[in-house]
Design a protein around this motif. Sequence first.
Motif, PDB file in Angstrom:
ATOM      1  N   GLY A   1     -25.829 -18.055  34.500  1.00  0.00           N
ATOM      2  CA  GLY A   1     -26.007 -18.423  36.103  1.00  0.00           C
ATOM      3  C   GLY A   1     -26.243 -17.401  36.923  1.00  0.00           C
ATOM      4  O   GLY A   1     -26.668 -16.318  36.540  1.00  0.00           O
ATOM      5  N   PHE A   2     -25.728 -17.629  38.113  1.00  0.00           N
ATOM      6  CA  PHE A   2     -26.084 -16.777  39.405  1.00  0.00           C
ATOM      7  C   PHE A   2     -24.616 -16.053  39.500  1.00  0.00           C
ATOM      8  O   PHE A   2     -23.650 -16.452  39.374  1.00  0.00           O
ATOM      9  CB  PHE A   2     -26.150 -17.596  40.551  1.00  0.00           C
ATOM     10  N   PRO A   3     -24.767 -14.704  39.744  1.00  0.00           N
ATOM     11  CA  PRO A   3     -25.835 -13.903  39.998  1.00  0.00           C
ATOM     12  C   PRO A   3     -26.147 -13.081  38.698  1.00  0.00           C
ATOM     13  O   PRO A   3     -26.574 -11.556  38.635  1.00  0.00           O
ATOM     14  CB  PRO A   3     -25.515 -12.734  41.324  1.00  0.00           C
ATOM     15  N   ASP A   4     -25.759 -13.617  37.353  1.00  0.00           N
ATOM     16  CA  ASP A   4     -25.925 -12.889  36.300  1.00  0.00           C
ATOM     17  C   ASP A   4     -27.304 -12.724  35.607  1.00  0.00           C
ATOM     18  O   ASP A   4     -28.077 -13.067  36.158  1.00  0.00           O
ATOM     19  CB  ASP A   4     -24.803 -13.397  35.301  1.00  0.00           C
TER      20      ASP A   4
ATOM     21  N   LEU B   1     -23.777  -9.608  52.192  1.00  0.00           N
ATOM     22  CA  LEU B   1     -22.371  -9.558  53.028  1.00  0.00           C
ATOM     23  C   LEU B   1     -21.920 -10.736  52.829  1.00  0.00           C
ATOM     24  O   LEU B   1     -20.326 -10.743  52.858  1.00  0.00           O
ATOM     25  CB  LEU B   1     -23.065  -9.631  54.606  1.00  0.00           C
ATOM     26  N   TYR B   2     -22.330 -11.727  52.433  1.00  0.00           N
ATOM     27  CA  TYR B   2     -21.608 -13.216  52.401  1.00  0.00           C
ATOM     28  C   TYR B   2     -20.915 -12.887  50.988  1.00  0.00           C
ATOM     29  O   TYR B   2     -19.767 -13.431  50.943  1.00  0.00           O
ATOM     30  CB  TYR B   2     -22.556 -14.266  52.154  1.00  0.00           C
ATOM     31  N   MET B   3     -21.257 -12.533  49.820  1.00  0.00           N
ATOM     32  CA  MET B   3     -20.787 -12.338  48.646  1.00  0.00           C
ATOM     33  C   MET B   3     -19.507 -11.288  48.805  1.00  0.00           C
ATOM     34  O   MET B   3     -18.525 -11.367  48.249  1.00  0.00           O
ATOM     35  CB  MET B   3     -21.627 -11.746  47.415  1.00  0.00           C
TER      36      MET B   3
ATOM     37  N   PRO C   1     -18.161  -9.956  42.650  1.00  0.00           N
ATOM     38  CA  PRO C   1     -19.066  -8.704  42.287  1.00  0.00           C
ATOM     39  C   PRO C   1     -20.268  -8.963  42.693  1.00  0.00           C
ATOM     40  O   PRO C   1     -20.972 -10.143  42.555  1.00  0.00           O
ATOM     41  CB  PRO C   1     -18.795  -8.518  41.147  1.00  0.00           C
ATOM     42  N   ILE C   2     -20.899  -7.898  43.013  1.00  0.00           N
ATOM     43  CA  ILE C   2     -22.417  -7.774  43.761  1.00  0.00           C
ATOM     44  C   ILE C   2     -22.835  -6.961  42.325  1.00  0.00           C
ATOM     45  O   ILE C   2     -22.733  -5.871  42.283  1.00  0.00           O
ATOM     46  CB  ILE C   2     -22.784  -7.361  44.897  1.00  0.00           C
TER      47      ILE C   2
ATOM     48  N   HIS D   1     -14.055 -17.847  37.684  1.00  0.00           N
ATOM     49  CA  HIS D   1     -15.164 -18.443  37.415  1.00  0.00           C
ATOM     50  C   HIS D   1     -15.712 -17.871  36.007  1.00  0.00           C
ATOM     51  O   HIS D   1     -16.310 -18.716  35.100  1.00  0.00           O
ATOM     52  CB  HIS D   1     -16.195 -18.162  38.385  1.00  0.00           C
ATOM     53  N   TRP D   2     -15.542 -16.499  35.781  1.00  0.00           N
ATOM     54  CA  TRP D   2     -16.305 -16.053  34.596  1.00  0.00           C
ATOM     55  C   TRP D   2     -15.251 -15.930  33.575  1.00  0.00           C
ATOM     56  O   TRP D   2     -14.772 -14.967  33.003  1.00  0.00           O
ATOM     57  CB  TRP D   2     -16.802 -14.793  35.128  1.00  0.00           C
ATOM     58  N   ILE D   3     -15.221 -17.212  32.952  1.00  0.00           N
ATOM     59  CA  ILE D   3     -14.189 -17.273  31.600  1.00  0.00           C
ATOM     60  C   ILE D   3     -14.603 -16.516  30.565  1.00  0.00           C
ATOM     61  O   ILE D   3     -13.482 -16.009  29.924  1.00  0.00           O
ATOM     62  CB  ILE D   3     -14.116 -18.886  31.377  1.00  0.00           C
ATOM     63  N   GLN D   4     -15.680 -16.458  30.385  1.00  0.00           N
ATOM     64  CA  GLN D   4     -16.220 -15.655  29.085  1.00  0.00           C
ATOM     65  C   GLN D   4     -15.638 -14.320  29.105  1.00  0.00           C
ATOM     66  O   GLN D   4     -15.744 -13.477  28.156  1.00  0.00           O
ATOM     67  CB  GLN D   4     -17.649 -15.784  28.588  1.00  0.00           C
TER      68      GLN D   4
END
Length: 271
Positions: free
Chosen positions: A22-25, A161-163, A170-171, A248-251
């Motif tokens: 998904g986003f932003p991966d 900036l929002y992230m 993480p960006i 959110h990033w369970i994996q």
Amino acid sequence: MLLPYEHTGNKKSNILLIFLHGFPDTLRLWDQTIAGIQKTDVQTLNISYPNYDQSQNLKFGLDFPEVVKRIRSTIEHVDNGQNLKKILITHDWGAFYGYLYDQKYPQTVDDMIALDVGAQVDLSLKSGLLIESYQITFAVAFLLTLIPIVGEFFGTLLAKLYMKFILRIPIPENYTAKINYPYFYFQKNLLFDSILNKSKKFLYRYKPSVPIVFIYGEKKPFHFHSARWQLTLSQNADSEFIGAKTGHWIQREQSDLIINKIIGRIARLKK
């Protein structure tokens, strides 16, 4: 047309694991997971999307139906008429794409494992406003990238900036708001396409055609699923609904949990 993908593993196996990020991966989200299931000796198909992968660059991105159509084409290309057994493993927008895929092409995979985003969401007013706030911000950031010369710079700056200061996530390196198009097309559907015709709403009356293992992170200010989603899954004895002590990033935070679930579902297909 095919989506960007990596096809690895034992290509003589009759089981194909399909990964959707998904986003932003990027494709690299699943590296640890794929490494952990190598001993199962199956095939893996790791799929990405235009602008997320540098091999495909589309100014306007892709709307959801077209992404789903290209996911289908990519899977069929790799399957090549072998009628492989398939497990679809998804996260974030990838989970949303996965549900749309199952709705459009029912029972063309044997099993699904979806991470952190359900097909049915009920939110409080506060959570709903927060989600709509960041989704519209990301959609606007994408629209800015359509402005010649300076648009991508300012759109990416807005999203970064929002992230950083609001979402505090993480960006990724080399991030660009050109990958934000799912937010634009989702808001377009929500605020315009389906406003007068509910049947046009994405996942309208969706019911899974295959068992789904749904795993969500408990350590978040709000959840992307509802009690209705849990009830929907409970109607299939082979589905599972699992809370993990993660974000959110369970994996990444509980890789063993995800790897072991995948291995367990592979064992079911081998019976």
